[in-house]
Design a protein around this motif. Structure first.
Motif, PDB file in Angstrom:
ATOM      1  N   THR B 462       0.829  -1.212   0.000  1.00 33.03           N
ATOM      2  CA  THR B 462       0.000   0.000   0.000  1.00 33.03           C
ATOM      3  C   THR B 462       0.859   1.256   0.000  1.00 33.03           C
ATOM      4  O   THR B 462       0.520   2.245  -0.670  1.00 33.03           O
ATOM      5  CB  THR B 462      -0.957  -0.035   1.213  1.00 33.03           C
ATOM      6  OG1 THR B 462      -1.831  -1.149   1.028  1.00 33.03           O
ATOM      7  CG2 THR B 462      -1.776   1.230   1.330  1.00 33.03           C
ATOM      8  N   PHE B 468      -5.376  -0.054  -1.758  1.00 36.84           N
ATOM      9  CA  PHE B 468      -5.756  -0.709  -0.506  1.00 36.84           C
ATOM     10  C   PHE B 468      -6.253  -2.125  -0.760  1.00 36.84           C
ATOM     11  O   PHE B 468      -6.783  -2.422  -1.821  1.00 36.84           O
ATOM     12  CB  PHE B 468      -6.855   0.105   0.186  1.00 36.84           C
ATOM     13  CG  PHE B 468      -6.505   1.551   0.296  1.00 36.84           C
ATOM     14  CD1 PHE B 468      -5.604   2.006   1.236  1.00 36.84           C
ATOM     15  CD2 PHE B 468      -7.059   2.468  -0.589  1.00 36.84           C
ATOM     16  CE1 PHE B 468      -5.259   3.351   1.318  1.00 36.84           C
ATOM     17  CE2 PHE B 468      -6.729   3.820  -0.511  1.00 36.84           C
ATOM     18  CZ  PHE B 468      -5.830   4.262   0.439  1.00 36.84           C
ATOM     19  N   LYS B 477       0.995   6.042   6.437  1.00 36.07           N
ATOM     20  CA  LYS B 477       0.379   6.951   5.450  1.00 36.07           C
ATOM     21  C   LYS B 477       1.366   7.967   4.909  1.00 36.07           C
ATOM     22  O   LYS B 477       1.266   8.411   3.766  1.00 36.07           O
ATOM     23  CB  LYS B 477      -0.813   7.670   6.073  1.00 36.07           C
ATOM     24  CG  LYS B 477      -1.958   6.759   6.425  1.00 36.07           C
ATOM     25  CD  LYS B 477      -3.084   7.550   7.059  1.00 36.07           C
ATOM     26  CE  LYS B 477      -4.183   6.648   7.586  1.00 36.07           C
ATOM     27  NZ  LYS B 477      -3.785   5.807   8.717  1.00 36.07           N
ATOM     28  N   ASP B 488      -7.170   7.689   1.278  1.00 36.35           N
ATOM     29  CA  ASP B 488      -7.222   6.938   2.532  1.00 36.35           C
ATOM     30  C   ASP B 488      -8.232   7.570   3.495  1.00 36.35           C
ATOM     31  O   ASP B 488      -9.023   6.870   4.131  1.00 36.35           O
ATOM     32  CB  ASP B 488      -5.818   6.918   3.156  1.00 36.35           C
ATOM     33  CG  ASP B 488      -5.762   6.079   4.412  1.00 36.35           C
ATOM     34  OD1 ASP B 488      -5.977   4.868   4.306  1.00 36.35           O
ATOM     35  OD2 ASP B 488      -5.514   6.656   5.492  1.00 36.35           O
TER      36      ASP B 488
END
Lengths: 314, 568
Positions: B462, B468, B477, B488
């Motif tokens: 990811t 995802f 992230k 996200d």
């Protein structure tokens, strides 16, 4: 005595070598015939009379379908008869435009007229490239390039020629006419080059002009080749996809021919119809058999008629 | 002479034999590029996530297993990656590939039923696959034969910088000072006039999150498009008009909500009348005042869905509203120039969206593409090209746009609807049953799959691709691009509807329910010919009278007779 035995032995060895040589050469076409004719057609006939059902635990199971697949295939052919019409239009174009043009160009090259060498290269050049590449170039020309010039000329047109309903058929035809030259001209010129030169000389001495030479000497002499190419064209009428996949991918819509339809369907199909609009392999097989049943007698009949009543080299 | 003949004959024989042997040899592996290691042949779907992630994972696995022996006389593993677009579903076992990934078209249930796939139950049970997505992996014998690869969602993306610069966010009703009113064909739009103004709460009705100020209704979306000046509102690749369903599905899902959307796969609304279905399109009431008379507002009723009336799953009025919006977009000519040429690729459209150069007809505010597009543009070096060309402003601020959740007006605070994302990508990973013929290779494949679904590799995937997986796992992230950080945030507050169901009817007729390119829902038959490129192409080809939204809607509903065939 010894010499005689040796000779017999060497003859046997020679025959054996010949047999091996012959077998090796013949094995490839025989294999080809067995796989691509016997096996394919046998499989196709078998499929046409079967229907399949899928079960999550046991996989596919086949059962005898009678003529159900033929009914489904015929219904589809009838419902979307424009595919037949389109195929016939393209056949008409081949016969009325492509063949005469190819013959005239071939005669021009055969006679070695002005710049014939140059034209030979120009006409054969596209054949050196893949049809897919040519199709891509043509797509650019009739969309982006066309739109560029249309806009420059003040036109408000927003779609390329392949998308405009009133122009798309003509656009496809032009591409096919261009693509048809190379191989046809190669075939015709090589046949023409086999014509006895004394026949031409004799006609010229009798005062025949070029057109008379073409009509009364060349055409009858190459008539068997013309008939062969014509019959090949007719027999392929329901399998020829006229480069639609190259130009449109899977989106030829109302331009579809039977050949294109069968190609696209076979690409997406499965033993059971995978979704609405896609026929199963058994129905497609039945469709293939129906189309063969239509075109086979027509091709044979035409060949018989053309050979019997056409001009003779004598 | 005899010798010459013999020489010619021998040469011809040699050529024949040579070409045959050569052909046969070409079918197999000539030479051995894998040395003394066990090779795993990985057929990687050539799509939006590329293959860099897999090659890197393969190298890490090879390193990890460098001393491990899987086959006699061999040590270590080499993962050989081949990108393929057309997965040979019918001939998987003889394909030569050991592991496959594929998007949406992989019919796991059917392939497993045919004995094509390796049972991966032991691995699946150790991965926290989301319950709905897990249904897709199970065969009739109750075992699991695949793992979820990645999701992607259809929709549109917008240029955040441009929206901020032009103040294209809707104002909150309480904002009375910093407001800019614009008269549009769809009513008066109230936009913010400064970055200090209070934005509307957006489609989900929650203040202070990712969708503040974005269109919360179809009416606001149309007002937004009608208000954009100096550039065209939207871009779609002319060669990819079959992407038409990206917007239709996204808007349909957002308007309908997850509960309704799930019924198109589950075929069961548990007796609850949750589906608003169209009952009559032969009406004269227009959807909006200033639109074509054939953009009507149909009559509807609330219905329950079960397998007996499952043909009504595409009757949802939300789908019609989405098609009607497409008709308005086409009629208003809100696409930029790249949507016209039949040869303009998706990458060119992405580039035109990012670079925003050229005249007003070329520049654009929003991109019509799947959520995978940014990753695709990274691989195609569109992003790095932009960064090179714009050294003063290299970082693009782009985001996926959550779609409106109601038809008219503006969503009030606390009265919105949770965003719904459709997992159209629905990619899977599966293993060729043939590998079980070689216990060493099977073990290597199983261990590699386990490795790919370990916590560290899930995160690496990811972080690398921005995509995802429908699995519970964590990732950093900050390692993702800005676009996927935004994605996200949206995904975390959305319901994701997976292309999966418990229904046997669904499983046995999997491809009949696809919403993707091959789905009949996206290919209206007009004048007897299928328009495979979909609604935009149909409207352009046949005009919006014949190919109106309502006609396309009616032509792409499932029929009762077709449904009865399916049930049989």
């Amino acid at each position: 005595m010894t010499t005689s035995v040796k000779t017999k032995k060497s003859m046997r060895a020679g025959s054996r070598n010949k047999l091996i040589f012959y077998s090796l050469f013949i094995s490839i076409p025989v294999l080809h015939f067995l796989i691509f004719y016997v096996y394919i057609n046998f499989g196709s006939i078998l499929l046409a009379f079967q229907s399949y059902a899928f079960d999550g635990l046991t996989g596919y199971t086949a059962s005898f379908a009678g003529f159900d697949n033929f009914v489904a295939a015929w219904t589809n052919i009838w419902q979307y008869s424009y595919r037949i019409t389109n195929a016939l239009i393209h056949l008409g174009v081949t016969v009325v435009i492509c063949m005469p043009l190819a013959l005239l160009f071939s005669f021009y090259l055969y006679k070695n007229y002005l710049m014939s060498g140059f034209f030979k290269v120009i006409l054969f050049m596209p054949q050196l490239l893949s049809g897919v590449i040519l199709g891509l170039l043509y797509r650019y020309i009739v969309t982006d390039v066309y739109l560029f010039f249309a806009k420059a000329a003040g036109s408000e047109e927003a779609m390329g020629l392949l998308s405009q309903p009133d122009k798309q058929l003509a656009t496809v035809i032009v591409f096919n006419v261009l693509m048809s030259f190379g191989v046809n001209i190669l075939t015709y010129t090589s046949t023409m080059s086999g014509i006895n030169g004394s026949l031409i000389e004799s006609a010229q001495l009798d005062g025949a002009n070029s057109m008379q030479e073409f009509i009364f000497i060349v055409l009858p002499m190459i008539y068997p080749t013309i008939v062969t190419l014509f019959i090949v064209g007719v027999s392929h009428v329901f399998t020829n996809q006229v480069n639609l996949y190259t130009l449109y991918g899977g989106n030829a819509g109302s331009n579809s021919t039977m050949g294109y339809f069968l190609y696209v369907q076979a690409k997406d199909s499965e033993l059971t119809a995978p979704r609405e609009g896609v026929l199963s392999y058994p129905v497609l097989s039945a469709m293939g058999l129906i189309l063969t049943a239509i075109i086979l007698p027509i091709s044979m009949g035409l060949r018989h008629v053309l050979n019997k009543y056409g001009p003779s080299a004598d | 002479m005899k010798i010459l003949k013999k020489a010619i004959a021998l040469t011809l024989c040699a050529l024949t034999v040579g070409s045959t042997v050569g052909t046969l040899a070409a079918c197999g592996n000539v030479g051995n590029p894998y040395g003394d290691t066990t090779p795993i042949q990985f057929a990687n779907f050539q799509g939006g996530v590329g293959n860099a992630w897999l090659k890197e994972a393969g190298e890490r696995f090879s390193k990890l297993k460098a001393e491990e022996s899987y086959q006699n006389g061999k040590k270590g593993v080499t993962v050989s990656v081949t990108d393929i677009k057309a997965i040979p579903y019918d001939t998987i076992t003889s394909s030569g590939y050991d592991i496959f990934t594929a998007e949406n078209t992989a019919d796991i249930y059917k392939m497993a039923g045919q004995g094509f796939l390796l049972d991966l139950s032991d691995i699946v049970e150790n991965v926290n696959v989301k319950a709905d997505a897990k249904k897709r992996l199970q065969a009739a014998d109750g075992n699991y034969y695949a793992l979820p690869h990645y999701e992607w969602y259809p929709g549109i993306s917008y240029n955040v910088d441009y929206f901020e610069e032009q103040n294209l966010y809707f104002a909150d009703p309480t904002e009375t000072i910093d407001v800019r009113e614009v008269q549009t064909d769809f009513g008066t739009a109230r936009f913010v006039s400064s970055d200090q103004a209070i934005k509307s709460v957006g489609p989900n009705g929650e203040r202070g999150d990712y969708d503040d100020g974005l269109p919360s209704s179809v009416q606001e979306f149309l007002q937004l498009c009608d208000s954009i000046t100096g550039r065209k509102p939207l871009t779609i690749a002319g060669a990819c008009l079959d992407y038409h369903f990206f917007f239709i599905d996204a808007l349909w899902a957002a308007l309908a909500g997850s509960e309704q959307m799930k019924t198109i796969y589950s075929l069961d609304s548990k007796g609850q009348a949750v589906v608003e279905a169209v009952t009559n399109t032969d009406v004269t009431t227009k959807l909006f005042d200033n639109v074509n008379a054939n953009i009507i507002k149909p009559e509807t009723e609330m219905i329950a869905i079960d397998e007996t009336n499952g043909y009504k799953i595409y009757d949802q009025v939300a789908r019609y509203y989405a098609l009607a919006t497409v008709q308005i977009i086409v009629e208003k000519d809100w696409f930029n120039t790249v949507s016209i040429g039949d040869t303009v690729s998706n990458l060119t459209a992405q580039s035109s969206f990012m670079t925003a150069v050229g005249n007003a007809d070329n520049r654009t505010a929003m991109l019509w593409d799947g959520s995978y597009w940014y990753n695709e543009s990274v691989a195609a070096e569109n992003i790095s090209f932009h960064q090179t060309m714009n050294p003063t402003n290299p970082d693009l601020n782009l985001s996926y746009m959550p779609m409106p959740t109601q038809l008219y007006g503006q969503v009030a605070e606390g009265e919105g609807k949770k965003n719904t994302l459709l997992d159209i990508g629905s990619a899977q990973l599966f293993v060729n049953q043939r590998v079980s013929e070689d216990p060493g290779l099977e073990r290597a494949c199983r261990e590699f799959v386990e490795f790919l679904y370990s916590d560290a590799e899930l995160a690496a995937f990811t972080e690398k691709t921005g995509q995802f997986r429908p699995i519970e796992y964590s990732y950093d992230k900050s390692k993702m691009s800005g676009f996927y950080q935004n994605m996200d945030a949206i995904r975390n507050k959305s319901d994701v509807v997976y292309f999966a169901s418990d229904s046997e009817l669904f499983k046995n007729n999997f491809t009949s329910f696809t919403l993707t390119w091959s789905g009949a829902i996206n290919r209206p038959i007009i004048d007897g010919a299928e328009v495979a490129a979909g609604s935009i192409k149909a409207m352009r080809l046949h005009g919006t009278t014949k190919a109106s939204a309502v006609n396309i809607f009616n032509l792409t509903r499932k029929t009762q007779s077709g449904w009865e065939q399916l049930i049989k």
